[in-house]
Design an enzyme around this catalytic site. Structure first.
Site, PDB file in Angstrom:
ATOM      1  N   PRO A   1     -45.422 -22.476  -8.367  1.00  0.00           N
ATOM      2  CA  PRO A   1     -44.042 -22.920  -8.580  1.00  0.00           C
ATOM      3  C   PRO A   1     -43.632 -23.988  -7.580  1.00  0.00           C
ATOM      4  O   PRO A   1     -43.945 -23.914  -6.390  1.00  0.00           O
ATOM      5  CB  PRO A   1     -43.233 -21.634  -8.379  1.00  0.00           C
ATOM      6  N   CYS A   2     -42.919 -24.999  -8.103  1.00  0.00           N
ATOM      7  CA  CYS A   2     -42.695 -26.208  -7.313  1.00  0.00           C
ATOM      8  C   CYS A   2     -41.229 -26.441  -6.976  1.00  0.00           C
ATOM      9  O   CYS A   2     -40.882 -27.490  -6.453  1.00  0.00           O
ATOM     10  CB  CYS A   2     -43.219 -27.418  -8.098  1.00  0.00           C
ATOM     11  N   GLN A   3     -40.332 -25.453  -7.244  1.00  0.00           N
ATOM     12  CA  GLN A   3     -38.910 -25.718  -7.045  1.00  0.00           C
ATOM     13  C   GLN A   3     -38.564 -26.136  -5.624  1.00  0.00           C
ATOM     14  O   GLN A   3     -37.672 -26.952  -5.403  1.00  0.00           O
ATOM     15  CB  GLN A   3     -38.085 -24.479  -7.433  1.00  0.00           C
TER      16      GLN A   3
END
Length: 446
Positions: A74-76
């Site tokens: 996940p890259c948030q």
């Protein structure tokens, strides 16, 4: 090549690599809604797993003995749409991903993320873990619109291969990109009934109207309606808002290059989030194709084009050799091919008369030189040798009425010549772990 997908989401990365010819063994994620969608669209298992628990993840992944691990942590915390705080928690999953790779130690790995990760300390930590394990690294920023997707979406891609020099795939990743960006109209053709559409801007200092004659902006995890009070921006390519609408959920999934029949489940909010989080399928396929090209397994045969070139027969070898001492022609090509479980019995008793290849057939095989065929039986190897009397394009519909007659395959009409070895002999299947293309002399030396 056998692959496990971590942080699989609804399956964009898996589907792209599957289309490129990789065999996905299993996928892992911790989001129930995405897992449900993945399960609906794939035959292999998808497993719920907290991927921050490295030891437990390693234990489960190791059971599959993958040749490659792929994943997009996940890259948030790195994204321009988020707070860009790499210590906010999710950034740690990039390091966790590297730790899993280090312990399972597959021959290959692929990691996908937003382009901003390249400026983070978490990436420095992950790279150090990879290098300590002996991986050569290639990493780059790819624009999806030059890799088969109608979307100007920039993504960081890192590929690792044990024992390679750094940058080993840089040239292939660069040279195979399209010269021009793919537009929405290029991809959809006449399927869309609009010329312009609304995409909610992050701030009203930016335009909100886009043309289908340009790539879509990045598909995000929200799809807001056009507000009643929206004022035309100076850079909007229209003079009136009449007929302007947002793209539908289905249209947005297709811009992510999911096929039209890919089944999304859940409420609209969840579906939009899954679609926005996903790796564009064609971008994933592009990366997979580049790896195949690096391995020398490039441009699988297009059966429709092959049928046009050879409308009747590709190869005809009518003279069957059945000498008592099995004198075979050493200079003739032999194609060794894995046989599926439902066809094994016919090859075990020597009664097989026909063999259908899979949906893909490697262009590295010299079709006009096909002569002998050897079935590879799982957990056994090769033993019996057949003559390819005829090779042609056909479909399983010929013998299975329920099969799609337009689902073309390469068809071998075969006759058993004899038994080459006293017992089954395991060999390495070098192309996609499915085929080996060689000649009789080299085969006997294996």
């Amino acid at each position: 090549m056998k692959v496990v997908d971590l942080f699989c989401g609804c399956g964009g990365l898996s589907l792209g690599f599957q289309k490129a010819g990789f065999k996905i063994l299993a996928a892992f994620d911790n989001w129930d809604d995405a897992i449900a969608v993945y399960h609906t669209n794939f035959k292999h298992p998808v497993i719920k797993q907290d991927l921050s628990n490295v030891d437990e993840t390693v234990e489960k992944v190791s059971k599959y003995k993958p040749d490659m691990i792929i994943g997009g942590p996940p890259c948030q915390d790195f994204s321009s749409a988020g707070k860009r705080d790499e210590d906010n928690g999710r950034g740690d999953l990039t390091v966790n991903y590297a730790q899993v790779i280090a312990k399972v130690k597959p021959e290959w790995f692929v990691m996908e993320n937003v382009d901003r990760i390249i400026k983070t300390e978490k990436l420095v930590q992950a790279k150090a873990i990879f290098k300590a394990c002996g991986y050569g690294l290639t990493y780059t920023i790819l624009n999806a619109s030059k890799c088969g997707a109608p979307q100007r979406r920039k993504r960081f891609i890192m590929i690792g291969h044990l024992g390679e020099e750094d940058g080993f795939m840089s040239k292939i990743l660069e040279e195979r990109q399209a010269e021009k960006e793919m537009t929405v109209a290029d991809y959809f053709g006449s399927q869309l009934d609009i010329k312009y559409y609304y995409r909610h801007p992050r701030s009203y200092a930016r335009r909100g109207i886009f043309s289908v004659d340009e790539p879509s902006p990045t598909i995000r995890g929200v799809n807001r309606p056009m507000p009643a009070g929206y004022q035309l921006h100076s850079t909007d390519p229209v003079k009136s808002l009449e007929g302007i609408r947002p793209l539908t959920t289905l249209e947005r999934s297709m811009i992510q290059t999911f096929p039209k029949d890919f089944k999304f489940l859940g409420n609209k909010t969840d579906m939009e989030q899954m679609i926005g989080n996903a790796v564009p399928v064609n971008l994933a396929k592009y990366v997979g194709d580049c790896i195949m090209a690096f391995l020398g397994i490039d441009n699988p045969v297009d059966y429709e084009e092959l049928q046009k070139e050879f409308p009747e027969k590709i190869v005809s070898n009518p003279n069957i050799t059945r000498s008592p001492d099995l004198k075979l022609k050493e200079d003739k090509n032999v194609l060794v091919s894995l046989v599926k479980n439902d066809n094994v019995d016919l090859f075990l008793d020597g009664s097989a008369r026909i063999y259908y290849t899979g949906k893909k057939f490697p262009s590295t095989v010299a079709l006009n030189k096909l002569y002998y065929f050897m079935p590879y039986v799982k957990q056994k190897g090769i033993r019996d040798i057949y003559l390819i009397t005829i090779a042609r394009v056909g479909s399983k519909h010929e013998v299975h009425p329920d099969a799609d007659e337009n689902d073309l395959r390469l068809v071998f009409e075969i006759e058993k010549v004899g038994q080459l070895f006293d017992d089954y002999k395991p060999i390495e299947l070098k192309i996609w772990h499915t085929f080996t293309d060689t000649n009789m002399k080299a085969l006997m030396a294996m």
